[in-house]
Design an enzyme around this catalytic site. Structure first.
Site, PDB file in Angstrom:
ATOM      1  N   GLU A  32       0.772  -1.020   0.016  1.00 28.16           N
ATOM      2  CA  GLU A  32       0.152  -0.034   0.056  1.00 28.16           C
ATOM      3  C   GLU A  32       0.647   1.187   0.125  1.00 28.16           C
ATOM      4  O   GLU A  32       0.596   2.243   0.733  1.00 28.16           O
ATOM      5  CB  GLU A  32      -0.883  -0.032   1.244  1.00 28.16           C
ATOM      6  CG  GLU A  32      -1.963  -1.164   1.145  1.00 28.16           C
ATOM      7  CD  GLU A  32      -3.068  -1.015   2.406  1.00 28.16           C
ATOM      8  OE1 GLU A  32      -3.081  -0.215   3.337  1.00 28.16           O
ATOM      9  OE2 GLU A  32      -3.975  -1.918   2.230  1.00 28.16           O
TER      10      GLU A  32
ATOM     11  N   TYR B   9     -11.395  -3.299   1.696  1.00 28.63           N
ATOM     12  CA  TYR B   9     -12.281  -3.523   2.888  1.00 28.63           C
ATOM     13  C   TYR B   9     -13.540  -2.941   2.612  1.00 28.63           C
ATOM     14  O   TYR B   9     -14.149  -2.219   3.582  1.00 28.63           O
ATOM     15  CB  TYR B   9     -11.463  -2.962   4.040  1.00 28.63           C
ATOM     16  CG  TYR B   9     -10.478  -3.699   4.456  1.00 28.63           C
ATOM     17  CD1 TYR B   9     -10.265  -4.696   5.210  1.00 28.63           C
ATOM     18  CD2 TYR B   9      -9.012  -3.274   3.671  1.00 28.63           C
ATOM     19  CE1 TYR B   9      -9.135  -5.425   5.475  1.00 28.63           C
ATOM     20  CE2 TYR B   9      -7.912  -4.067   4.076  1.00 28.63           C
ATOM     21  CZ  TYR B   9      -8.095  -5.365   4.915  1.00 28.63           C
ATOM     22  OH  TYR B   9      -6.886  -5.820   5.497  1.00 28.63           O
TER      23      TYR B   9
ATOM     24  N   GLU C 298      -5.954  -8.875   0.452  1.00 31.67           N
ATOM     25  CA  GLU C 298      -6.203  -8.618   1.759  1.00 31.67           C
ATOM     26  C   GLU C 298      -7.920  -8.235   1.774  1.00 31.67           C
ATOM     27  O   GLU C 298      -8.388  -7.554   1.027  1.00 31.67           O
ATOM     28  CB  GLU C 298      -5.602  -7.175   2.241  1.00 31.67           C
ATOM     29  CG  GLU C 298      -4.355  -7.379   3.150  1.00 31.67           C
ATOM     30  CD  GLU C 298      -3.843  -6.285   3.750  1.00 31.67           C
ATOM     31  OE1 GLU C 298      -4.658  -5.447   4.467  1.00 31.67           O
ATOM     32  OE2 GLU C 298      -2.505  -5.896   3.685  1.00 31.67           O
TER      33      GLU C 298
HETATM   34  C1  BDP Z   1      -4.184  -2.651   5.359  1.00 35.49           C
HETATM   35  C2  BDP Z   1      -3.072  -2.999   5.741  1.00 35.49           C
HETATM   36  C3  BDP Z   1      -2.845  -3.740   6.900  1.00 35.49           C
HETATM   37  C4  BDP Z   1      -3.855  -3.479   7.998  1.00 35.49           C
HETATM   38  C5  BDP Z   1      -5.028  -3.745   7.298  1.00 35.49           C
HETATM   39  C6  BDP Z   1      -6.252  -3.487   8.363  1.00 35.49           C
HETATM   40  O1  BDP Z   1      -2.147  -3.347   4.493  1.00 35.49           O
HETATM   41  O2  BDP Z   1      -1.444  -3.732   7.379  1.00 35.49           O
HETATM   42  O3  BDP Z   1      -3.350  -3.975   9.124  1.00 35.49           O
HETATM   43  O4  BDP Z   1      -5.301  -2.791   6.427  1.00 35.49           O
HETATM   44  O5  BDP Z   1      -6.597  -2.300   8.341  1.00 35.49           O
HETATM   45  O6  BDP Z   1      -4.634  -1.524   4.719  1.00 35.49           O
HETATM   46  O7  BDP Z   1      -6.489  -4.384   9.166  1.00 35.49           O
END
Ligand code: BDP
Length: 555
Positions: A355, A408, A444
């Site tokens: 990121e 997310y 992720e």
């Molecule tokens: C992502 C990151 C990670 C964070 C995760 C989060 O790469 O390191 O722990 O978000 O927000 O953006 O849990």
């Protein structure tokens, strides 16, 4: 520091790959053999944090010249461990600056007397800048945590009759600056109505606690004076035969102790984690966001887990972090990562960053250079970085082989609206694929979940919400999985410690396992999914598998 200057390259097999041009010397994992002995220095070390205002008293008073206890009080510090979680002194948990470690060792007499023996001091990792003295002599400096470094100390131990007692002093500074990896900034808070004089805090731009110290093993090992410095293994296929080529460089003619070890290396934890990976049916992970211990990589080789090997290029969030000094250091770190891990069959791809602010022009150039450098070090593996930028704005994506995306949905926005995930995920994939026609990995996705919190219909932070969110993602992933989406990596395997903030409850709780490695409900969902997919793709000639690889670099 190697004695004897002759360097011979013994090519024992056809060399199909002229790699490692930029790799200076080897960094082989130390293993006992008929010609190599190891002496582990794990255990209790003497320790002191330099609490002086400028943090430089240790240098001003030259603490390395004499046993550490002579210059002031010391405490016991276990190695490997992070110093932050060991003490009841709260100042140590958040300490920023120099800390001092010291250990005395008695060497076998042969090591000090036999001039055909090389004695090497190897430090598995010291986060983040380290200076090492042996018997008070400045021996070694290294910048960057998470990677090993070493020095031939033969000339310091083989100096006449029996100086078999050796004093090793290591000063470590955990300060993150705009040119470290990960980067950080120090902010002085000058409002004297709120803060005492000289008060400062370390700002970081990543989401894990900046644990520090000697977090991996320290050891001494020997080699003969003529020794193998490096081995490079490459593979290829000729007609129906698989070829393994190797190039050798010869030189010279239990119970979990989580909370208390920070992220210090821990064998029981490692074995438990691999048992959990097997239980889950998982077959891959990314070393987010720094290279893991070498023992982890060895376990991956043994268990057939493939790895996206990521360097500590995390938190590259501000424009000033994309400067020439950082670029140079970043390339050097990639050299150290490739040098250490190039022979692990488990490594399938290098990741140069997580990121970064890749919408910036300067980031585009920076990433282009780091990726090109990594490719020149290892032309055999794809290279990526992990993006959370918009597809239209990302300036680094043109240079990667595989697009890795973090998103997310229904977590950091549209709170609670799980019904939006499939639409938003489909849009994400279609936009990126249309623009780049490259394979995509969802690197992720996840939701913060406190084990034992339940609510139905699901609410954020409950186990039900995490499970439902993953289910929605999986429906979206399955739509593209047989086309161009070649992998999915849940965030996260287990809960982990972060800095304190209003969005973190005793750390990041997006694990499907707790920090003590107990499953949340989502772990059972993933277990079912992973095994189902594994069974579907078990047969090499199945339609499912060939479709899955369509358009990918790996065909
Ligand atoms: C992502 C990151 C990670 C964070 C995760 C989060 O790469 O390191 O722990 O978000 O927000 O953006 O849990």
């Amino acid at each position: 520091m190697a004695r004897g200057s002759a360097v011979a390259w013994a090519a024992l097999g056809p060399l199909l790959w002229g790699c490692a041009l930029g790799l200076q010397g080897g960094m082989l994992y130390p293993q006992e053999s008929p010609s190599r002995e190891c002496k582990e220095l794990d255990g209790l070390w003497s320790f002191r944090a330099d609490f002086s205002d400028n943090r430089r008293r240790g240098f001003e008073e030259q603490w390395y010249r004499r046993p550490l206890w002579e210059s002031g009080p010391t405490v016991d510090m276990p190695v490997p461990s992070s110093f932050n979680d060991i003490s009841q002194d709260w100042r140590l948990r958040h300490f920023v600056g120099w800390v001092w470690y010291e250990r005395e060792v008695i060497l076998p007499e042969r090591w000090t007397q036999d001039l055909r023996t090389r004695v090497v001091l190897r430090i598995g990792s010291a986060h983040s800048y380290a200076i090492v003295w042996v018997n008070g002599v400045d021996t070694l400096e290294h910048e960057g945590g998470y990677l090993p470094f070493e020095a031939d100390i033969s000339n310091l131990v083989q100096v006449g009759p029996l100086p078999s007692r050796l004093r090793i002093t290591i000063a470590i500074n955990n300060t993150l600056t705009p040119t470290t990896l990960p980067p950080g900034t120090i902010q002085y808070l000058t409002d004297t109505s709120k803060y005492p004089k000289g008060y400062f805090v370390q700002n970081t731009y990543f989401d894990f606690f900046n644990y520090a110290g000697l977090q991996r093993s320290v050891l001494l090992y020997t080699t003969p004076t003529t020794y193998i410095d490096d081995i490079t293994v490459t593979t290829s296929v000729e007609q129906d035969s698989g070829l393994v080529n190797y190039q050798i460089s010869v030189k010279g003619s239990n119970l979990f102790k989580l909370e208390i070890r920070g992220k210090g290396f821990d064998w029981p934890l490692l074995v438990k984690d691999f048992n959990l990976l097997r239980w889950l049916g998982a077959n891959a992970f990314r070393t987010s966001h720094y290279p893991y211990a070498e023992e982890v990589m060895q376990m991956c080789d043994r268990y057939g887990i493939v790895v996206i090997d990521e360097c500590p290029g995390v938190g590259l969030a501000l424009p000033q972090f994309f400067n020439n000094v950082s670029l140079h250091h970043h390339m050097q770190v990639m050299e150290e990562v490739v040098r250490r891990d190039k022979n692990h069959p488990a490594v399938v791809m290098w990741s140069v960053a997580n990121e970064p602010a890749s919408h910036l022009e300067s980031a585009g150039y920076y990433l282009k250079m780091v990726i090109a450098h990594t490719k020149s070090l290892d032309p055999s593996r794809p290279v990526t970085f992990v993006s959370n930028s918009n597809y239209a704005a990302d300036k680094g994506a043109p240079y990667v082989d595989v697009i890795c995306l973090n998103s997310y949905y229904s977590w950091y926005h549209d709170y609670g609206h799980l019904e939006l995930i499939q639409l938003q995920l489909a849009t994400q994939f279609e936009n990126w694929y249309k623009k780049y026609q490259k394979p995509i990995i969802q690197s992720e996705y996840g939701a913060e979940t406190i084990a034992g919190f339940h609510q139905d219909p699901p609410l954020m932070f409950t186990e039900e919400y995490q499970k439902s969110l993953l289910e929605q993602y999986h429906l979206g992933l399955d739509q593209k999985r047989r086309k161009y989406v070649v992998g999915e990596l849940i965030w996260n395997f287990a809960d982990f410690m972060t800095e304190q903030s209003p969005t973190r409850v005793l750390g990041n709780k997006k694990g499907i396992f707790t920090r003590q490695r107990q499953p949340k409900s989502a772990a059972f969902l993933l277990r079912e999914r992973y095994w189902k997919i594994a069974n579907e793709t078990r047969y090499p000639h199945s339609v499912a598998k060939s479709q899955c690889l369509e358009n990918s670099l790996f065909t």
